[in-house]
Design an enzyme around this catalytic site. Structure first.
Site, short mmCIF file in Angstrom:
data_model
loop_
_atom_site.label_atom_id
_atom_site.label_comp_id
_atom_site.label_asym_id
_atom_site.label_seq_id
_atom_site.Cartn_x
_atom_site.Cartn_y
_atom_site.Cartn_z
N VAL A 65 22.77 -32.84 -47.41
CA VAL A 65 22.28 -34.06 -47.79
C VAL A 65 23.13 -35.03 -48.31
O VAL A 65 24.07 -34.54 -48.78
CB VAL A 65 21.47 -33.59 -49.31
CG1 VAL A 65 20.79 -34.91 -50.01
CG2 VAL A 65 20.18 -32.78 -49.17
N HIS A 66 23.20 -36.32 -47.77
CA HIS A 66 24.27 -37.13 -47.63
C HIS A 66 24.31 -37.93 -48.97
O HIS A 66 24.01 -39.08 -49.29
CB HIS A 66 24.13 -38.10 -46.44
CG HIS A 66 23.96 -37.38 -45.00
ND1 HIS A 66 23.55 -38.02 -44.30
CD2 HIS A 66 24.35 -36.14 -44.79
CE1 HIS A 66 23.72 -37.11 -43.20
NE2 HIS A 66 24.17 -35.82 -43.58
N HIS A 85 15.86 -33.31 -46.70
CA HIS A 85 16.05 -31.71 -46.32
C HIS A 85 15.47 -30.95 -47.70
O HIS A 85 15.74 -29.99 -47.82
CB HIS A 85 17.56 -31.58 -46.20
CG HIS A 85 18.12 -32.03 -45.16
ND1 HIS A 85 17.71 -32.02 -43.93
CD2 HIS A 85 19.18 -33.07 -45.02
CE1 HIS A 85 18.38 -32.44 -43.09
NE2 HIS A 85 19.46 -33.39 -43.83
N HIS A 138 26.09 -24.73 -45.90
CA HIS A 138 25.97 -26.07 -45.50
C HIS A 138 24.60 -26.40 -46.12
O HIS A 138 24.87 -27.52 -46.83
CB HIS A 138 25.84 -26.26 -43.97
CG HIS A 138 25.57 -27.68 -43.45
ND1 HIS A 138 26.44 -28.61 -43.69
CD2 HIS A 138 24.41 -28.42 -42.88
CE1 HIS A 138 26.14 -29.89 -43.28
NE2 HIS A 138 24.79 -29.66 -42.82
N TYR A 184 30.14 -34.90 -36.07
CA TYR A 184 28.78 -35.52 -35.65
C TYR A 184 28.86 -35.91 -34.07
O TYR A 184 28.60 -37.09 -33.66
CB TYR A 184 28.46 -36.69 -36.47
CG TYR A 184 27.98 -36.31 -37.59
CD1 TYR A 184 26.66 -36.22 -37.93
CD2 TYR A 184 28.78 -35.86 -38.71
CE1 TYR A 184 26.00 -36.08 -39.13
CE2 TYR A 184 28.07 -35.59 -39.88
CZ TYR A 184 26.97 -35.50 -40.41
OH TYR A 184 26.45 -35.02 -41.41
N ASP A 197 29.78 -33.26 -44.19
CA ASP A 197 28.96 -34.08 -43.58
C ASP A 197 29.99 -35.19 -43.45
O ASP A 197 29.54 -36.39 -43.62
CB ASP A 197 27.97 -34.61 -44.34
CG ASP A 197 27.03 -33.26 -44.50
OD1 ASP A 197 25.84 -33.24 -43.87
OD2 ASP A 197 27.13 -32.41 -45.31
#
Length: 577
Positions: free
Chosen positions: A398-399, A370, A360, A224, A194
């Site tokens: 998930v960030h 998520h 992912h 992105y 990410d």
């Protein structure tokens, strides 16, 4: 002192020379621990402008190679990829001719002495939006050349480009990995996900490069580009909010070129393996998806028996990697499942003791973001990974960071994989800070729906979360979680021990500092693979009187019956609701 001293204890703990104990998975399961987001830090940063020095094209000649990247093919071969020519953005775009320039790689074991040369063909792709106000794109010429006959653990020097027009790159070097063996492993394996192209991304990648990895794994969501506004130069966390009248989600493809330039100092020297994320879907006209991802990256799909670039496997010394696709059919009746079953059945643990899976989206996740989004995929594939004793499963999406206790089917299990979420590379959507067990932060079952595939939200049948969609405290299977950007390094020591270190961006200037560190310990004599008697999914065909699927104390109350890209029904112990 930074050297490690190995001390034999009943817990098999390994101690640092400085006296700090590094825990092992044998010390677990661990009491859940949360390190809350540091309010003195920013949750995120803006995208780097397209004219940033690290994103700009650095050579005046359009024939000169740029965005150079390496990827593993087999233990004795490597893909070399690069781009030439100028991409075009506009209403009417005409693709470049890929045959107008050659694709050559010169390579050898001595500086300036290239005894081996390989040639391949090139390609281009377009991203088309035949709608008013949206701009089309056609790429530069994308080159992929396979070089082979490589010796293991050997330094090679290479140049790529077209020698007929004096457009060869400067000399670059890389080191090959060891052959598959229980006694040989990559020096360091970096994991990141990410990413995007923000100031935080810059810190992440700079920190990662300082750790001198010999292999890099990116767990999806690379550029992105679909979060970058065509007009305005800022990222949009909600495209539909910023562009409510857009007939289709436009992606700003020059961000792919910028990302390739940004990553080149790493990818041109270290083989980098990728898997697709949801931000790579990038739908365009005629229902075409994943075009950028498919055309820009070489992966060993055919080499591993896969018919798709969306899932594949490869060996790196004594580690067998399985890269799984979450945005293509993962149903147990589909091609990916059949491939995975075949691939895992061929793994010789006497040669590649370590088995690592990557995808992912995470199957286990206690953040609000998520939460249970890919429960369908877990229900379809988890049993197969468990049966073959996969050691570690890495994911992003998930960030933030989270490491699980060993788990299988929501039950603590000493033979289950260690699941690790590492989707904190630095993207513009900022770090996730809300947990599903925080008061008022439990999402509804309809909040987190994947872009592709079914939705199978579940409630729990026992324990603190009995009858609920979310726990009211950090789940027992969540060992450690923290909302920070960073990356991870896996150092496989031998056939039973591997050191996992998560390094936070805010610690980049602190010596010997890490956000999380643990030895993952395999127990091949204890956790022997059980007899594989059936496919996962067959349990759904059993009669309601067969309770084999419901023997676990924390098995979900609701099991989703779904067909890929179709509808989803829920049952309670065989009865429709």
């Amino acid at each position: 002192m930074t050297s490690l001293i190995i001390i034999t204890l009943t817990s098999m703990s390994l101690l640092l020379a400085a006296g700090e104990t590094i825990p092992t998975t044998l010390d677990g399961p661990f009491k859940p621990l949360t390190r809350r987001f540091d309010p003195s830090l920013r949750r995120g940063s803006d995208d780097l402008p397209i004219d940033h020095p690290r994103l700009r094209k650095r050579n005046v000649s359009s024939d000169f190679p740029e965005q150079i990247a390496l990827a593993l093919s087999t233990p004795t071969s490597m893909w070399v990829s690069w781009v030439t020519g100028d991409a075009i953005v506009g209403k009417d775009v005409k693709p470049l001719d890929p045959s107008s320039i050659a694709s050559e790689v010169w390579y050898g074991k001595e500086k300036g002495n290239y005894l081996l040369k390989k040639k391949e063909n090139a390609t281009v792709y377009s991203q088309l939006y035949p709608f008013d106000g949206l701009l089309n794109y056609t790429s530069g010429i994308i080159h992929h050349v396979l070089i082979d006959g490589l010796e293991p653990e050997t330094k090679y020097y290479y140049r790529c480009g077209d020698s007929s027009v004096s457009a060869m790159s400067e000399e670059i070097s890389f080191e090959t990995l060891p052959l598959p063996s229980k006694n040989a492993y990559p020096h360091r394996i970096a994991f990141v996900g990410d990413m995007g192209l923000t100031s935080n991304t810059t810190t992440t990648i700079d920190h990662l490069m300082e750790n001198d990895p010999s292999l890099v794994i990116i767990v999806g969501d690379l550029t992105y580009a679909n979060q970058y506004r065509t007009i305005g130069g800022k990222g949009a966390s909600c495209f539909s909010c910023s562009f409510p009248d857009a007939p289709i989600r436009e992606t700003y493809q020059p961000r792919w070129d910028a990302w390739g330039r940004f990553m080149e100092p790493l990818t041109s020297k270290v083989p980098t393996m990728v898997i697709e994320g949801n931000h790579e879907i990038e739908p365009q006209a005629s229902g075409i998806t994943f075009k950028s991802y498919s055309e820009r990256f070489s992966v060993p799909a055919s080499e591993s028996g896969s018919n798709s670039n969306f899932y594949y496997s490869f060996d790196a010394g004594g580690v067998h990697f399985v890269m799984l696709g979450a945005y293509v059919d993962y149903n147990h009746t589909g091609l990916q499942y059949a491939w995975l079953k075949e691939d895992l059945s061929k793994v010789d643990r006497a040669v590649t003791p370590w088995l690592v899976a990557t995808m992912h989206p995470p199957w286990y996740n206690s953040y609000s973001s998520h939460y249970q989004e890919f429960e369908c995929m877990r229900q379809e594939m988890e049993e197969l990974l468990y049966q073959h004793r996969v050691d570690i499963v890495f994911a992003g999406h998930v960030h933030a960071y989270e490491r699980m206790n060993r788990i299988y089917n929501y039950t603590l299990d000493p033979c289950g994989p260690v699941y690790i979420t590492i989707g904190d590379g630095g993207n513009i959507e900022k770090v996730d800070v809300d947990f599903a067990d925080d008061p008022g932060k439990c999402p509804s079952p309809g909040d987190n729906i994947p872009e592709i595939g079914g939705s199978c939200p579940l409630n729990f049948t026992s324990g603190p979360a009995k009858g609920k969609f979310c726990w009211d405290r950090q789940p027992d299977w969540s060992a450690f979680r923290e909302s920070s950007f960073g990356h991870g390094i896996l150092e496989v020591m031998n056939l039973t021990h591997a050191l996992w270190t998560w390094q936070r961006n805010q610690d980049v200037y602190k010596n010997y500092s890490s956000g999380d560190q643990i030895y993952v310990v395999r127990q091949p004599n204890v956790c022997t693979p059980p007899a594989i008697s059936r496919n996962v999914g067959e349990g759904r065909k059993k009669s309601s009187g067969d309770k084999s699927r419901f023997s676990s104390p924390t098995l979900p109350m609701f099991i989703c019956i779904f067909f890929m890209f179709g509808t989803c029904r829920s049952i309670v112990f065989g009865h429709d609701i």
